[in-house]
Design a protein around this motif. Structure first.
Motif, PDB file in Angstrom:
ATOM      1  N   GLY A 159       0.800  -1.218   0.000  1.00 44.07           N
ATOM      2  CA  GLY A 159       0.000   0.000   0.000  1.00 44.07           C
ATOM      3  C   GLY A 159       0.829   1.262   0.000  1.00 44.07           C
ATOM      4  N   GLU A 160       2.142   1.140  -0.211  1.00 49.51           N
ATOM      5  CA  GLU A 160       3.029   2.296  -0.213  1.00 49.51           C
ATOM      6  C   GLU A 160       4.041   2.196  -1.342  1.00 49.51           C
ATOM      7  N   VAL A 161       4.391   3.330  -1.905  1.00 47.81           N
ATOM      8  CA  VAL A 161       5.510   3.422  -2.830  1.00 47.81           C
ATOM      9  C   VAL A 161       6.318   4.650  -2.437  1.00 47.81           C
ATOM     10  N   ALA A 162       7.574   4.685  -2.833  1.00 41.59           N
ATOM     11  CA  ALA A 162       8.459   5.807  -2.487  1.00 41.59           C
ATOM     12  C   ALA A 162       8.882   6.533  -3.751  1.00 41.59           C
ATOM     13  N   VAL A 163       9.016   7.839  -3.625  1.00 36.41           N
ATOM     14  CA  VAL A 163       9.548   8.652  -4.715  1.00 36.41           C
ATOM     15  C   VAL A 163      10.746   9.429  -4.193  1.00 36.41           C
ATOM     16  N   GLU A 164      11.672   9.705  -5.097  1.00 38.81           N
ATOM     17  CA  GLU A 164      12.853  10.504  -4.782  1.00 38.81           C
ATOM     18  C   GLU A 164      12.629  11.913  -5.306  1.00 38.81           C
ATOM     19  N   VAL A 165      12.830  12.890  -4.437  1.00 36.35           N
ATOM     20  CA  VAL A 165      12.593  14.291  -4.779  1.00 36.35           C
ATOM     21  C   VAL A 165      13.941  14.999  -4.829  1.00 36.35           C
ATOM     22  N   GLU A 166      14.304  15.533  -5.991  1.00 32.52           N
ATOM     23  CA  GLU A 166      15.585  16.210  -6.171  1.00 32.52           C
ATOM     24  C   GLU A 166      15.350  17.686  -6.450  1.00 32.52           C
ATOM     25  N   ARG A 167      16.220  18.534  -5.857  1.00 34.08           N
ATOM     26  CA  ARG A 167      16.206  19.969  -6.143  1.00 34.08           C
ATOM     27  C   ARG A 167      17.634  20.448  -6.306  1.00 34.08           C
ATOM     28  N   GLY A 168      17.991  20.818  -7.550  1.00 35.07           N
ATOM     29  CA  GLY A 168      19.330  21.332  -7.810  1.00 35.07           C
ATOM     30  C   GLY A 168      20.400  20.321  -7.446  1.00 35.07           C
ATOM     31  N   ASP A 169      21.436  20.813  -6.783  1.00 32.09           N
ATOM     32  CA  ASP A 169      22.564  19.968  -6.400  1.00 32.09           C
ATOM     33  C   ASP A 169      22.419  19.425  -4.991  1.00 32.09           C
ATOM     34  N   ARG A 170      21.313  19.660  -4.346  1.00 33.47           N
ATOM     35  CA  ARG A 170      21.129  19.205  -2.972  1.00 33.47           C
ATOM     36  C   ARG A 170      20.846  17.704  -2.938  1.00 33.47           C
ATOM     37  N   PRO A 171      21.183  17.052  -1.824  1.00 34.83           N
ATOM     38  CA  PRO A 171      20.896  15.614  -1.720  1.00 34.83           C
ATOM     39  C   PRO A 171      19.400  15.356  -1.851  1.00 34.83           C
ATOM     40  N   PRO A 172      19.013  14.281  -2.538  1.00 31.94           N
ATOM     41  CA  PRO A 172      17.583  14.018  -2.742  1.00 31.94           C
ATOM     42  C   PRO A 172      16.892  13.615  -1.443  1.00 31.94           C
ATOM     43  N   ASP A 173      15.609  13.927  -1.375  1.00 32.94           N
ATOM     44  CA  ASP A 173      14.765  13.510  -0.263  1.00 32.94           C
ATOM     45  C   ASP A 173      13.879  12.359  -0.712  1.00 32.94           C
ATOM     46  N   LEU A 216       4.351   7.667  -0.835  1.00 32.14           N
ATOM     47  CA  LEU A 216       2.992   7.790  -1.357  1.00 32.14           C
ATOM     48  C   LEU A 216       2.201   6.584  -0.883  1.00 32.14           C
ATOM     49  N   ARG A 217       0.976   6.814  -0.472  1.00 33.11           N
ATOM     50  CA  ARG A 217       0.137   5.736   0.055  1.00 33.11           C
ATOM     51  C   ARG A 217      -1.083   5.523  -0.842  1.00 33.11           C
ATOM     52  N   SER A 218      -1.604   4.315  -0.795  1.00 31.81           N
ATOM     53  CA  SER A 218      -2.744   3.943  -1.618  1.00 31.81           C
ATOM     54  C   SER A 218      -3.925   4.858  -1.328  1.00 31.81           C
ATOM     55  N   THR A 219      -4.639   5.247  -2.385  1.00 30.76           N
ATOM     56  CA  THR A 219      -5.765   6.160  -2.212  1.00 30.76           C
ATOM     57  C   THR A 219      -6.975   5.491  -1.595  1.00 30.76           C
ATOM     58  N   GLY A 220      -7.025   4.171  -1.609  1.00 33.64           N
ATOM     59  CA  GLY A 220      -8.178   3.464  -1.078  1.00 33.64           C
ATOM     60  C   GLY A 220      -9.230   3.204  -2.120  1.00 33.64           C
ATOM     61  N   ASP A 221      -9.356   4.106  -3.098  1.00 41.15           N
ATOM     62  CA  ASP A 221     -10.330   3.901  -4.170  1.00 41.15           C
ATOM     63  C   ASP A 221      -9.857   2.846  -5.154  1.00 41.15           C
ATOM     64  N   SER A 222      -8.543   2.742  -5.306  1.00 39.81           N
ATOM     65  CA  SER A 222      -7.985   1.786  -6.259  1.00 39.81           C
ATOM     66  C   SER A 222      -6.657   1.289  -5.717  1.00 39.81           C
ATOM     67  N   SER A 223      -6.416  -0.001  -5.877  1.00 36.32           N
ATOM     68  CA  SER A 223      -5.172  -0.580  -5.353  1.00 36.32           C
ATOM     69  C   SER A 223      -3.968  -0.216  -6.202  1.00 36.32           C
ATOM     70  N   ASP A 224      -4.193   0.377  -7.396  1.00 35.62           N
ATOM     71  CA  ASP A 224      -3.068   0.709  -8.263  1.00 35.62           C
ATOM     72  C   ASP A 224      -2.746   2.198  -8.278  1.00 35.62           C
ATOM     73  N   SER A 225      -3.405   2.991  -7.426  1.00 34.30           N
ATOM     74  CA  SER A 225      -3.178   4.440  -7.376  1.00 34.30           C
ATOM     75  C   SER A 225      -2.669   4.846  -5.999  1.00 34.30           C
ATOM     76  N   PHE A 226      -1.685   5.768  -5.983  1.00 39.67           N
ATOM     77  CA  PHE A 226      -1.050   6.192  -4.743  1.00 39.67           C
ATOM     78  C   PHE A 226      -0.889   7.710  -4.767  1.00 39.67           C
ATOM     79  N   GLU A 227      -0.990   8.326  -3.590  1.00 41.08           N
ATOM     80  CA  GLU A 227      -0.871   9.771  -3.486  1.00 41.08           C
ATOM     81  C   GLU A 227      -0.024  10.157  -2.286  1.00 41.08           C
TER      82      GLU A 227
END
Length: 807
Positions: free
Chosen positions: A662-676, A680-691
């Motif tokens: 029920g969870e997926v992870a995304v990497e957030v990059e800004r410029g030359d800074r280390p990524p965060d 994202l968690r499942s929306t509940g309406d659909s098992s294939d959608s995450f927010e």
């Protein structure tokens, strides 16, 4: 003299000054002479000594005057000893001098000066510290750091220098109490970034005055563009500084002429297109200082991953001229391009730079697009050979280079499939294989009777959309589609709700001829673009033949997008939807609520009828053909203000690829800074959608990508977005010279431009030192060093007299 006494005090055992202190030595006499007696003895004694030596014989007059000076020195030293001289060392606290540097986002701006002399001065100032850019904050660093921080070193000699940053609030960055502190202070300033979301200049000065209320600074130097976006301005707090005796020396940084800038934003284009498609690049142009000027916007096609050399290595494929809108407004535009080669290409939309424009980074937008030439496998299913079926079948058969067509006609004779090479005897019953349903990309379901399908075939058709990413078109008819599919596995796939839907003809009602109205989504959709230019396409729609039948469905599905609606008949949610689509699992479905698009052929053959259906088929096939991107990652917008949260959405085109956690992870990059990392968690309406939401992002350009797990084959989904400073910080960027001059005047200080502030030290007020303590007096009258000096002078005078035989 003070420096000599200070060195003498240290030689006589006084403790060195602590950081922020200064030694102030002076002489004091325990048994002082009266001024009259001192003067009388000094004058009479000096007169008698000089007269005595001039009357003697031997040596020249100069020689004798030299001996007289030695004897006068002995007289002075004797009077010094008799008065019991002592050395007193006072310790004083150095006053503060505050330097405040504005680090709000507007200070990251690189000004385009109209005066060539100012351009040269800015370049020279930046060159003194070998800086590549001439942004406002970079000029502040250069001004404080030139000649290895000579300004800070000079100020430190008479002050305790405090360095503050002042975006949002005053934050102490460094304190310079001795020369060794200059380097770390400059290093700390080099590490700062002009990214503050607000400019609270007056609030920051008031905060410093309050913090140092017990020891007001001698002066406050403020390096800023003078724009306060919140709270008090500098001139509001200047009277308080004047009452405390703290002058404000304002150093203006920037250009006071209105800014000039072009910016492109909100580029929308399909990720996957086909050779020969009319690909629309929709974007917006905003401007400052260029209202009414014709701006040329060009589209370049470049090899993928060409980086900053994209324009040099690419070729211009299209252009359009747009009139620059008024300041603060954005005008939409579009560029049409028909790619002729397959492959992945980077397309760059570029607004032609203008003279004295503020930076050109926001003049371009880039997107990567896959251009394909796949044959789209289409299965056309209908109940009887109605006009819609016959004209569509004939048209698609004539496009074997791009459409691989097969048809199923439920009411056809058994021999029909043997006579027509594109006809199948029956609807597929298997999923895989050459005869399986999953070999197709798009299924067009016309007015087919659902009773001809088995339950497994209906479920197979539903799986074709939800699991395999296929496209399913419900092309309505008067007898079965879509009302008869109520209660079947296909009902959830239909973009309109069947409850309350009805066929007006079956109620005995007459239908007034009508022409569909396109919604905003429909006008932007590639399906309904019947000409390359938008204005021409709208004119075509206004002149298409009328329709004489429609299915009245009062409500759309909650997740559906309505592209066209009835001009006058309304349902419970507004006008009756006539064309709508929705995403369902890995694929999508589309509903057409009329059965006579074939009428568009009247007088124009297949020009508009064929273009509509080809564009619709390609639109429905994209999810199926884009298998190298098993998931989609997107944000709800392309540009945000820094006080707006960013909504991330990830959708897997096949539910089987979605993680069961029920969870997926995304990497957030800004410029030359280390990524965060963001979850994202499942929306509940659909098992294939995450927010997921990224709160309070700082301004900058961002890139996000989906992280494993899950393990995905093909291209890793990515997305880009931009965070802009608050509107005030972005819009109010010109130097507010009038405000800085007024604040300096009200406080008793002065205003200077950072490009003309070389002699500022000469104008600063003298340091007001604060007494702290006095060391015990150091006796000099009985010190062996003074006695040695007395004997030395006496001996020297005797030896010199002896040499000239004056004894």
């Amino acid at each position: 003299m003070e420096s000599l006494l200070r060195n003498l005090a240290l030689q006589l055992g006084a403790s060195p000054a602590a950081p922020g202190e200064e030694l102030t030595p002076f002489l004091r006499f325990e048994r002082p002479w009266s001024q009259g007696l001192l003067l009388l003895v000094l004058l009479v004694g000096s007169f008698l000594i000089v007269r005595l030596y001039l009357s003697e014989r031997g040596g020249s007059i100069a020689y004798r005057l030299g001996l007289a000076s030695l004897r006068v020195s002995l007289l002075l030293l004797t009077m010094f000893l008799i008065a019991e001289a002592v050395l007193v060392v006072e310790r004083v606290d150095l006053p503060y001098l505050v330097i405040m540097a504005d680090d709000s986002a507007s200070m990251a701006r690189e000004d385009q000066y109209a005066d060539a002399e100012l351009v040269e001065r800015a370049a020279q100032l930046a060159a003194e510290t070998e800086r590549a850019d001439v942004s406002r904050f970079s000029l502040v660093r250069s001004w404080l750091g030139r000649e290895n921080g000579a300004l800070l070193e000079s100020l430190q000699e008479q002050h305790r220098v405090r360095l503050y940053l002042m975006a949002g609030s005053a934050r102490e960055l460094a304190e310079v109490d001795d020369p060794e502190d200059v380097g770390p202070a400059l290093s700390a300033l080099d590490g700062a970034q002009a990214i503050g979301e607000q400019s609270l200049l007056g609030t920051g000065v008031r905060q410093v005055l309050t913090e140092l209320r017990g020891a007001p600074p001698s002066a406050i130097l403020i390096l800023t563009d003078g724009q306060s976006t919140r709270g008090e301005s500098l001139s509001d707090v200047a009277p308080l500084a004047a009452r405390k005796g703290v002058p404000l020396y304002t150093i203006g940084v920037g250009d006071d002429t209105p800014p000039r800038d072009l910016a492109l934003s909100d580029l929308v284009v399909d990720d996957v297109v086909f050779v020969g498609d009319a690909v629309r690049f929709d974007a917006k142009l905003s401007s400052r200082g260029f209202e009414g000027l014709p701006i040329t916007i060009r589209l370049f096609e470049t090899p993928p991953d060409s980086g900053d050399d994209a324009l040099a290595s690419g070729r211009e494929v299209a252009s359009v001229q747009v009139e620059a809108p008024p300041d603060g407004q954005a005008i939409p535009f579009e560029i049409i391009h028909r790619p002729q080669e397959t492959g992945r290409f980077d397309y760059v939309v570029v607004a032609e730079p203008q003279p004295r424009e503020d930076g050109v980074e926001n003049n371009r937008l880039r997107r990567t697009i896959a251009v394909r030439e796949d044959k789209i496998k289409v299965l056309l299913v209908d109940g009887q050979p109605r006009y819609e079926y016959r004209y569509l079948k004939t048209f698609l058969e004539r496009r074997p280079e791009s459409i691989d067509l097969q048809v199923v006609l439920q009411t056809a004779d058994p021999e029909y499939s043997a006579q027509d090479i594109v006809a199948l005897p029956n609807f597929p019953t298997a999923a895989e294989g050459d005869d399986g349903l999953f070999r197709y990309d798009v299924v067009i379901l016309g007015d087919a009777d659902p009773l001809y399908f088995s339950a497994s075939q209906l479920q197979l058709l539903a799986d074709f959309v939800t699991e395999e990413g296929g496209g399913l078109v419900f092309a309505s008819g008067e007898f079965f589609n879509p009302i008869s599919y109520q209660g079947t596995p296909l009902e959830p796939l239909i973009p309109v709700q069947l409850t309350g839907a009805r066929n007006p003809f079956q109620g005995g009602e007459s239908v007034q001829p009508f022409r569909m109205n396109l919604t905003a989504e429909g006008q932007a959709s590639p399906i309904f673009r019947l000409a390359d230019e938008e204005a021409v396409s709208e004119e075509v729609w206004e002149n298409l033949p009328l329709h004489y039948w429609f299915l009245e469905s009062p409500r759309k599905q909650p997740a559906a997008f309505v592209l066209a609606e009835h001009p006058s008949v309304a349902g419970s949610d507004g006008p009756v939807p006539l064309v709508a689509y929705q995403f369902v699992g890995a694929g999508k479905s589309l509903y057409i609520g009329l059965d006579d698009t074939w009428r568009w052929r009247i007088g124009t053959a297949d020009r508009y009828f064929g273009r509509f259906w080809v564009q619709m088929i390609r639109f429905m096939a994209r999810s199926r053909l884009n298998r190298d991107r098993p998931a989609e990652l997107a944000t709800d917008r392309s540009t945000y203000q820094s006080d707006q949260p960013v909504l991330f959405r990830a959708r897997f085109l096949s539910a089987g690829l979605a993680p069961r956690s029920g969870e997926v992870a995304v990497e957030v990059e800004r410029g030359d800074r280390p990524p965060d990392r963001l979850i994202l968690r499942s929306t509940g309406d659909s098992s294939d959608s995450f927010e997921g939401i990224l709160p309070n992002p700082v301004p900058g350009d961002y890139r996000i990508r989906l992280l494993p797990p899950p393990v995905l084959e093909g291209e890793i989904p990515t997305a880009e977005f931009r965070i802009e400073p608050p509107a005030d910080e972005r819009d109010r960027v010109q130097l507010n010279k009038a405000e800085l001059v007024r604040a300096a005047s009200l406080s008793g200080g002065e205003y200077r431009s950072i490009l003309e502030a070389e002699n500022l030290l000469d104008d600063l007020p003298p340091a007001r030192k604060i007494p702290l303590d006095t060391d015990p007096p150091i006796p000099l009258w009985n010190d062996w060093r003074v006695l040695s000096l007395f004997l030395g002078l006496l001996t020297t005078e005797w030896v010199l007299r002896k040499r000239k035989q004056m004894i």
